[in-house]
Scaffold this motif. Structure first.
Motif, PDB file in Angstrom:
ATOM      1  N   GLN A  19       0.242   9.020   2.721  1.00 53.98           N
ATOM      2  CA  GLN A  19       0.768   8.497   1.199  1.00 53.98           C
ATOM      3  C   GLN A  19       2.001   8.021   2.290  1.00 53.98           C
ATOM      4  O   GLN A  19       1.933   8.412   3.667  1.00 53.98           O
ATOM      5  CB  GLN A  19       1.683   9.648   1.154  1.00 53.98           C
ATOM      6  CG  GLN A  19       0.555  10.490   0.013  1.00 53.98           C
ATOM      7  CD  GLN A  19      -0.246   9.712  -1.464  1.00 53.98           C
ATOM      8  OE1 GLN A  19       0.387   8.433  -1.365  1.00 53.98           O
ATOM      9  NE2 GLN A  19      -1.352   9.785  -2.425  1.00 53.98           N
ATOM     10  N   PHE A  63      -3.422   0.739  -3.611  1.00 55.02           N
ATOM     11  CA  PHE A  63      -4.978   1.718  -2.592  1.00 55.02           C
ATOM     12  C   PHE A  63      -5.518   1.261  -1.449  1.00 55.02           C
ATOM     13  O   PHE A  63      -5.899  -0.408  -1.873  1.00 55.02           O
ATOM     14  CB  PHE A  63      -4.864   2.364  -3.759  1.00 55.02           C
ATOM     15  CG  PHE A  63      -6.435   2.994  -2.783  1.00 55.02           C
ATOM     16  CD1 PHE A  63      -6.042   5.287  -3.158  1.00 55.02           C
ATOM     17  CD2 PHE A  63      -8.187   2.665  -2.721  1.00 55.02           C
ATOM     18  CE1 PHE A  63      -7.094   5.742  -2.724  1.00 55.02           C
ATOM     19  CE2 PHE A  63      -9.122   4.158  -2.583  1.00 55.02           C
ATOM     20  CZ  PHE A  63      -8.698   5.270  -2.054  1.00 55.02           C
ATOM     21  N   VAL A  99      -2.692   8.566  -6.586  1.00 60.14           N
ATOM     22  CA  VAL A  99      -2.914   7.237  -5.998  1.00 60.14           C
ATOM     23  C   VAL A  99      -1.192   6.228  -6.609  1.00 60.14           C
ATOM     24  O   VAL A  99      -1.070   7.171  -8.240  1.00 60.14           O
ATOM     25  CB  VAL A  99      -4.300   6.016  -6.420  1.00 60.14           C
ATOM     26  CG1 VAL A  99      -3.847   4.779  -6.308  1.00 60.14           C
ATOM     27  CG2 VAL A  99      -5.198   6.929  -5.372  1.00 60.14           C
ATOM     28  N   THR A 126       0.812  -1.156   0.238  1.00 63.70           N
ATOM     29  CA  THR A 126       0.261   0.097   0.115  1.00 63.70           C
ATOM     30  C   THR A 126       0.987   1.672   0.418  1.00 63.70           C
ATOM     31  O   THR A 126       1.668   1.486   0.361  1.00 63.70           O
ATOM     32  CB  THR A 126      -1.527  -0.133   1.521  1.00 63.70           C
ATOM     33  OG1 THR A 126      -1.374  -0.886   1.061  1.00 63.70           O
ATOM     34  CG2 THR A 126      -1.358   1.057   1.981  1.00 63.70           C
ATOM     35  N   TYR A 137      -6.390   7.068 -12.450  1.00 60.73           N
ATOM     36  CA  TYR A 137      -5.183   6.599 -11.741  1.00 60.73           C
ATOM     37  C   TYR A 137      -4.795   5.566 -12.855  1.00 60.73           C
ATOM     38  O   TYR A 137      -3.850   4.614 -12.656  1.00 60.73           O
ATOM     39  CB  TYR A 137      -4.723   6.643 -10.253  1.00 60.73           C
ATOM     40  CG  TYR A 137      -4.965   8.080 -10.369  1.00 60.73           C
ATOM     41  CD1 TYR A 137      -4.055   8.404 -10.280  1.00 60.73           C
ATOM     42  CD2 TYR A 137      -6.111   8.325  -8.850  1.00 60.73           C
ATOM     43  CE1 TYR A 137      -4.411   9.331  -8.776  1.00 60.73           C
ATOM     44  CE2 TYR A 137      -6.673   9.325  -7.853  1.00 60.73           C
ATOM     45  CZ  TYR A 137      -5.341  10.436  -8.743  1.00 60.73           C
ATOM     46  OH  TYR A 137      -5.705  11.377  -7.589  1.00 60.73           O
ATOM     47  N   THR A 169      -0.907   4.081  -0.572  1.00 61.43           N
ATOM     48  CA  THR A 169      -2.025   5.083  -0.307  1.00 61.43           C
ATOM     49  C   THR A 169      -2.787   4.673   0.548  1.00 61.43           C
ATOM     50  O   THR A 169      -3.508   4.003  -0.094  1.00 61.43           O
ATOM     51  CB  THR A 169      -2.550   6.359  -1.786  1.00 61.43           C
ATOM     52  OG1 THR A 169      -1.454   6.584  -2.750  1.00 61.43           O
ATOM     53  CG2 THR A 169      -3.455   6.910  -2.060  1.00 61.43           C
ATOM     54  N   ILE A 173     -10.961   5.747  -9.318  1.00 55.30           N
ATOM     55  CA  ILE A 173      -9.784   5.339  -9.457  1.00 55.30           C
ATOM     56  C   ILE A 173      -8.845   4.796 -10.849  1.00 55.30           C
ATOM     57  O   ILE A 173      -8.375   5.392 -11.090  1.00 55.30           O
ATOM     58  CB  ILE A 173      -9.152   4.712  -8.453  1.00 55.30           C
ATOM     59  CG1 ILE A 173      -9.981   4.907  -6.426  1.00 55.30           C
ATOM     60  CG2 ILE A 173      -8.382   3.828  -8.293  1.00 55.30           C
ATOM     61  CD1 ILE A 173      -8.798   6.185  -6.230  1.00 55.30           C
ATOM     62  N   ILE A 176      -7.605  12.761  -2.089  1.00 55.06           N
ATOM     63  CA  ILE A 176      -6.362  11.774  -2.231  1.00 55.06           C
ATOM     64  C   ILE A 176      -5.499  12.657  -3.312  1.00 55.06           C
ATOM     65  O   ILE A 176      -4.669  12.739  -3.174  1.00 55.06           O
ATOM     66  CB  ILE A 176      -6.943  10.675  -3.717  1.00 55.06           C
ATOM     67  CG1 ILE A 176      -8.135  10.073  -1.888  1.00 55.06           C
ATOM     68  CG2 ILE A 176      -5.601  10.261  -3.939  1.00 55.06           C
ATOM     69  CD1 ILE A 176      -8.425   9.428  -2.687  1.00 55.06           C
TER      70      ILE A 176
END
Lengths: 389, 432, 429
Positions: free
Chosen positions: C275, C377, C373, C260, C401, C262, C397, C367
């Protein structure tokens, strides 16, 4: 002859297009063309045109744009237009724009000029200052300097000098544009049922994207069509709308005001269209002519200093008298410093002249029109009551 | 900019001196109508104190009144008073605190009535709201107003045209109006003398600011800094009093440096230095001490701040110059912090981060002040990217107590400082 | 054995996690954050220690390969019986406390009758208790306050009617008593409860029970404890034992999903984007600003406005055929916007879909503010349980991203406590 509905359809299409296809097409049509974006309320579009560029009004994202990245740059207490404008740019919708001008509207738009420099280093971003001193040899001299610097920037983009002759020719074209715009406004003030406010707005918005030559033809055609059609007249009250010179009101808001029983007979939407109150001299030194027009022949609004206390707010009283309006609606964007700080002063002046007013706030993406309809409807009714003998 | 402080708080000689100076200015204001002294109202950024002194006018600063009322926790009701009178909840709380005060009889922060101004000197520097504020005051007082439009440094520097524009306004608009309002003829030699005095104080002031480069820093350049900027940003620049104040302050700080001591907290204790921060944005005045305490409880010392540059950026070398009096005033006005474009502001902070060996940047984002606040989130991102140091964001307001949530601010500040510490640990572990 | 405990004192629930030396989770505990944070913290911790004992039992049983078929049933029985015993203990406490309250001066005349009624109520509550914990029984909540409260009210009403007594004084006595009971720190002894539970399932003689005895004999050494959460300043911990929820959340998410980078947490009161680096160290964080627009609470307002349960909103939104554009996530205007849309004839489910999208758009901005990201995530918090919100999030997302792995852990409510426990482990060296 085109029907007004066809013209407005086209305008609506331009309005809805958040990718600015019309401006992209214009640029792509001839190699070497460039586009200069500008934010409200005013830039000297004549100079951009004279250099061979297209002045493109960048007016936020309206109520159809979902803002994600633009929101990341702004706190909740800042108005909406800078965030949606950034969203347009971050998502590539402004990737054809070669330069951006940020007029001295307020601190938010001012600071956006610096943000643009950092975020989009390939775009020529410039804060465009205007004088708050209105003497020719003080503010005028300064402004001529500003215009000269802008002219140099445009010459760089055009890769050729911007001649006096070219500027004079552009001034003449924009004089024509302003005459037509004023004619549309005059038609609406006279017969608001013939030129509904939402139509007039869309027509003016098209002028933010189209080349001035084309916009002139469009305005001409609309004037002809609108005069020829007979539309039903309603028993509406007549109002002047003020405060909406920067962040744009949702089209639904304009429609709601009229649906609620108020004909909008004057407004301060898209002031750049009619910033100069009459023709700018198209002969002599064109830069001096533009500067002179700014200093002595431009409209009043909140971002412009009023040197004479006794004149403060009278432009609104005069607008009411000129258009035979019965009241004023203050429609200001939330968190708009100039509009909201100016509002109490203007209200004091209106009260002194016994002109009724109401006030509400909006954001360009406001979705709830019910409160607006209610307030405008009540206002329309109360105006009728007051005006009864 | 000194505020009310309770009795048990330990005061240094310089603080007592400043307090006396401020009280004396309020005395002049309170007595103006009796003594016939003419009063000018003006703003802090780009103020023309040396020029005003040439006309023997008393200087009334609405921003300072708002701050003083804020620190005395009187601003809340004043703001509500203004809102009741139709001013939007969205706009600057300084303006509303001022208008609210006027609506309630114009009783100043020290409890005495403030005189109506004979002249509104609108130095339109680095803040759009100033213009509307003075238009509002003008509508109330109906008095002479001099507008000094200071152009924004959009391209990051002052141009010759800008300087010429400001000088011309000074010469043809501002000075004649000051002459009319005061009945005193302008004497440029007097201005030169005042400017010479300013430059003396400015030298010591810069020394004070830069003392924070020591480790530990002998000063807190934000919470302490707002006291240090007091005389030079307000009604005292150009006076011998200000020169004396900075001489005295300098000697106090020199002693602390010699002793290896850090700043002194308001309760007179040593301020530990665990974190060195740069702070962007004005403080929140009604909660000033509470806010400060959150810092010193955690050992966070502010080593440089941008707020202490709103009334002039002396540490970049600017000095008022008696040999070019009006040009020098113009350059001063143009160079104030919020009149610089955003890229210049970011460059400045980046430079502070390096010069003052800071651990990070903290932005106190002020709801009232778009001039400061619009763009700060980009600033945060840029500083992190350029320095690799963490930055944090908190939100409060100048004088509107409704916009200071202690739990919220403390939570963010603590999280931020712990993050710095954790990162330090990670770096140390990687180095080991 | 050495134990490392993390406690996350949130605004609605308090969570605790116990880790062993190898950072394996031994137990999790949760309780409602009552008025007494100290007790809430102790209860959550106690619950996590109970769960730890169960883990130890399970570990012990794993060493008996022949019994693998019976283990799950045995553990489930043991758990239910233990919960029942615990419930009965608390019921006894509540009963005693209620009785004490009837001795108040204002009940001088009616106290006797009330005590009889209360006795009758608790006889019934005790009698029906085993059914509440029977195999397959469903409980709306596992918090004593919720179970006992709903049953007390139902039963007391009947009893009052039968005895021709007024119900209100009984309720009043209960209200006072439950606060007292709830805020009484738990006695940390659990052996007795386990033994009674064993007896209840008639497993006291065989090899299974031997394993339980062995597990109960392992000393749990409270090696280090770290607290976090919004209420952390009130925790009875020394300052250096307190970490911000941002740091704990980041580390907790990292422990659940080491890749992970984010983390998004949408809770009731705030939304945070964090983050973290490859070691779980927080590099940046952003929270919703002063304005709470788009937090979980927004959905709460909507639910109230629609007269629906919070958990019903997501399923309704999933039925949408189109998404109505909702531009305001302002909690203050939520109701007005909703009514406006309904008045325009929009369908409820389509509006719901729009509201969920609006919340997630707001989170997307936070975010973006924190740096976007970059890799895996992780989505946590109450709103992560809402399928409609998750659907919008996945879509946005992906749009913004690209293809990113999205983790949603059913135990995500323990993310902060897990991080805190990991900090405790780190601090202990």
């Amino acid at each position: 002859m085109a029907a007004s509905a066809d013209i407005i359809d086209r305008c609506q299409h331009i309005f809805d297009d958040l990718h600015f296809r019309a401006a992209r097409d214009w640029k792509a049509a001839v190699p070497g063309r460039f586009v200069v974006g500008y934010m409200p309320f005013y830039v000297p579009r004549e100079l951009i045109h004279a250099a061979g560029g297209l002045p493109l009004g960048v007016l936020g994202g309206g109520d159809q744009l979902e803002v994600i990245h633009g929101d990341a740059y702004y706190q909740s207490y800042i108005c909406r237009i800078p965030r949606s404008t950034l969203e347009l740019a971050v998502t590539g919708r402004l990737d054809f724009v070669d330069a951006m001008l940020f007029p001295s509207t307020c601190d938010v738009i001012r600071n956006l000029s610096g943000m643009w420099k950092i975020l989009f280093p390939k775009v020529r971003a410039r804060y465009f200052d205007v004088p708050q001193n209105f003497s020719d040899h003080i503010g005028g001299t300064f402004y001529i300097h500003e215009l000269t610097e802008l002219r140099a920037l445009l010459a760089e983009l055009a890769a050729h000098a911007v001649t006096d002759d070219a500027i004079r020719a552009s001034i003449a074209l924009y004089n024509e544009n302003r005459r037509l715009v004023r004619a549309v406004y005059a038609l609406r003030a006279r017969m608001p049922w013939q030129a509904p406010a939402a139509e007039v707005y869309l027509l003016m918005r098209a002028g933010m994207v189209l080349a001035v030559e084309e916009h002139n033809r469009m305005l001409d055609a609309y004037l002809e069509a609108a005069a020829a059609e007979k539309r039903p007249m309603r028993d509406n009250s007549r109002v002047v709308v003020t405060g909406a010179f920067c962040e744009q009101p949702p089209l639904n808001l304009i429609k709601s005001i009229e649906l609620a029983g108020c004909y909008i007979v004057d407004d301060d939407f898209l002031l750049v269209n009619r910033w100069e109150k009459s023709d700018v001299p198209a002969e002599g030194d064109p830069i001096a002519a533009l500067a002179g027009a700014y200093l002595h022949n431009s409209v009043n609004m909140a971002a412009k200093y009023e040197p004479d206390e006794e004149r403060k707010g009278l432009h609104l009283v005069e607008a009411v008298r000129r258009t035979d309006a019965e009241g004023v609606i203050f429609a200001c964007p939330s968190f708009c410093d100039p509009a909201l700080l100016d509002r109490p002063m203007l209200q004091t002046v209106l009260a002194r002249h016994n002109i009724p007013y109401i006030a509400f706030k909006y954001a360009e993406n406001s979705g709830q029109m019910q409160p607006i309809r209610e307030q405008a409807g009540t206002f329309a009714d109360s105006i009728k009551l007051w005006s009864e003998p | 900019m000194s505020g009310s402080r309770t009795a048990e708080i330990v005061k240094e000689a310089s603080m007592l001196k400043q307090k006396t100076m401020i009280a004396a200015n309020y005395d002049l204001l309170a007595g103006a109508q009796a003594t016939g002294r003419r009063v000018v109202s003006t703003f802090v950024p780009g103020n023309l104190n040396e020029l005003i002194m040439c006309f023997d006018m008393v200087n009334n600063l609405p921003e300072i009144n708002a701050i003083q009322n804020g620190m005395r926790k009187k601003s809340g009701p004043l703001i509500q008073e203004a809102e009741k009178r139709g001013h939007s909840e969205d706009v600057c709380a300084y303006v509303k605190a001022d208008l609210g005060m006027i609506a309630r009889g114009n009783i100043g922060p020290d409890g005495r009535a403030l005189p109506p101004p004979d002249l509104l000197l609108l130095s339109y520097t680095g803040c759009f709201t100033f213009m509307k504020w003075f238009e509002l005051l003008r509508q109330h007082y109906k008095c002479e107003t001099a507008m000094l439009h200071v152009p924004y440094e959009g391209e990051g520097h002052a141009t010759k045209a800008m300087i010429a524009y400001v000088v011309k306004q000074l010469r043809e608009e501002v000075i004649p109006k000051l002459e009319r309002a005061s009945g005193t003829k302008f004497d440029i030699d007097r201005l030169r003398e005042n400017l010479r005095e300013s430059a003396r104080a400015e030298e010591d002031f810069v020394w004070v600011l830069e003392s924070a480069k020591h480790r530990p820093s002998p000063i807190d350049a934000y919470f302490g800094g707002v006291y240090y900027i007091g005389p030079i940003f307000t009604a005292f620049r150009g006076t011998a009093d200000a020169t004396d104040y900075y001489r005295l302050l300098r000697s106090e700080i020199a002693q602390r440096i010699e002793a290896g001591a850090g700043p002194i907290t308001p309760d007179g204790k040593a301020h530990p230095e665990r974190y060195r921060l740069v702070v962007e944005g004005p403080p929140s005045w009604p909660s000033f001490h509470e806010f400060w305490k959150m810092f010193y409880d955690e050992g966070a010392v502010v080593v440089a701040s941008t707020y202490t540059k709103v009334g002039g950026l002396y540490d970049l070398g600017f000095r008022h110059d008696p040999d070019r009096p009006l040009e020098s005033l113009a350059e001063y006005c143009l160079g104030c912090y919020t009149n610089r474009n955003l890229p210049s502001r970011i460059d400045l902070i980046e430079q502070y981060m390096a010069d003052y060996q800071a651990d990070g940047l903290l932005i106190n984002s002020i709801k009232s002040c778009n001039s400061f606040s619009a763009g700060q989130l980009l600033m945060l991102r840029e500083i992190e990217r350029r320095t690799g140091k963490p930055a944090a964001f908190i939100e409060t307001d100048l004088v509107d107590p409704r916009y200071f949530s202690p739990a919220n601010v403390r939570n963010r500040l603590e999280s931020y400082l712990q993050m710095i510490e954790q990162k330090r640990g990670a770096i140390a572990a990687a180095a080991a | 054995m050495r134990c490392f405990i993390g406690v996350d004192l949130g605004s609605t629930t308090t969570k605790a996690v116990v880790l062993d030396e190898n950072l394996d989770v031994l137990g999790r505990g949760i309780t409602n954050s009552r008025s007494n944070y100290d007790t809430a913290c102790r209860v959550a911790r106690y619950e996590a220690l109970i769960a730890t004992r169960f883990t130890l039992v399970r570990r012990g049983l794993a060493a008996l390969p022949d019994l693998s078929a019976e283990i799950d049933t045995f553990l489930a029985d043991l758990d239910r019986s233990f919960r029942l015993e615990q419930f009965l203990d608390q019921l006894a406490d509540l009963s005693e406390t209620c009785r004490a309250h009837t001795r108040a001066e204002r009940f001088r005349d009616t106290g006797g009758a009330m005590r009889e009624a209360i006795e009758a109520v608790f006889v019934r509550l005790r009698a029906e208790a085993p059914a509440l914990f029977a195999p397959g029984a469903r409980r709306k909540s596992d918090f004593f306050r919720d179970i006992a409260g709903s049953r007390f009210m139902a039963v007391a009403q009947e009893v009052a009617r039968e005895a021709a007594l007024s119900y209100d004084p009984l309720l009043n006595v209960y209200d006072k008593a439950i606060i007292e009971v709830e805020n009484r720190p738990p006695h940390e002894e659990m052996r007795d409860g386990f033994l009674r539970a064993l007896a209840r399932i008639h497993a006291d003689a065989d090899s299974l029970s031997q394993v339980v005895h062995t597990a109960l004999d392992i000393p749990l050494e409270d090696t280090a404890q770290v607290g976090t959460g919004y209420g952390r300043v009130t925790l009875p911990f020394p300052k250096e034992k307190i970490r911000s929820e941002i740091l704990c959340h980041g580390l907790g998410a990292h422990m659940m999903y080491p890749d992970t980078r984010t983390v998004l947490d949408i809770g009731g009161q705030d939304t945070k984007a964090i983050q973290v680096d490859a070691a779980g160290i927080v590099e940046n964080f952003q929270m919703n600003d002063r304005c709470a627009a788009g937090c979980g609470r927004y959905l709460g307002y909507i639910a109230d406005e629609m007269n629906m349960g919070l958990h019903e909103l997501g399923p309704l939104a999933m039925k949408a055929t189109r998404t109505v554009r909702i531009n305001s996530t302002c909690t203050v205007f939520a109701g007005a916007e909703l009514r406006d849309r309904l008045a325009l004839g929009e369908k409820r489910e389509d509006i719901m879909a729009g509201l969920h999208r609006a919340i997630i758009l707001r989170a997307m901005s936070i975010i973006s503010r924190s740096g976007g990201v970059r890799d895996q995530f992780t989505f946590t918090g109450g709103v992560a349980k809402n399928e409609a919100a998750v659907k919008e999030l996945r879509q946005l997302i992906a749009e913004n991203y690209g293809a990113v792995e999205i983790n949603i852990n059913p135990d995500s409510i323990y993310t902060g406590a897990l991080g805190a426990a990991a900090f405790a482990r780190r601090a202990a060296g």
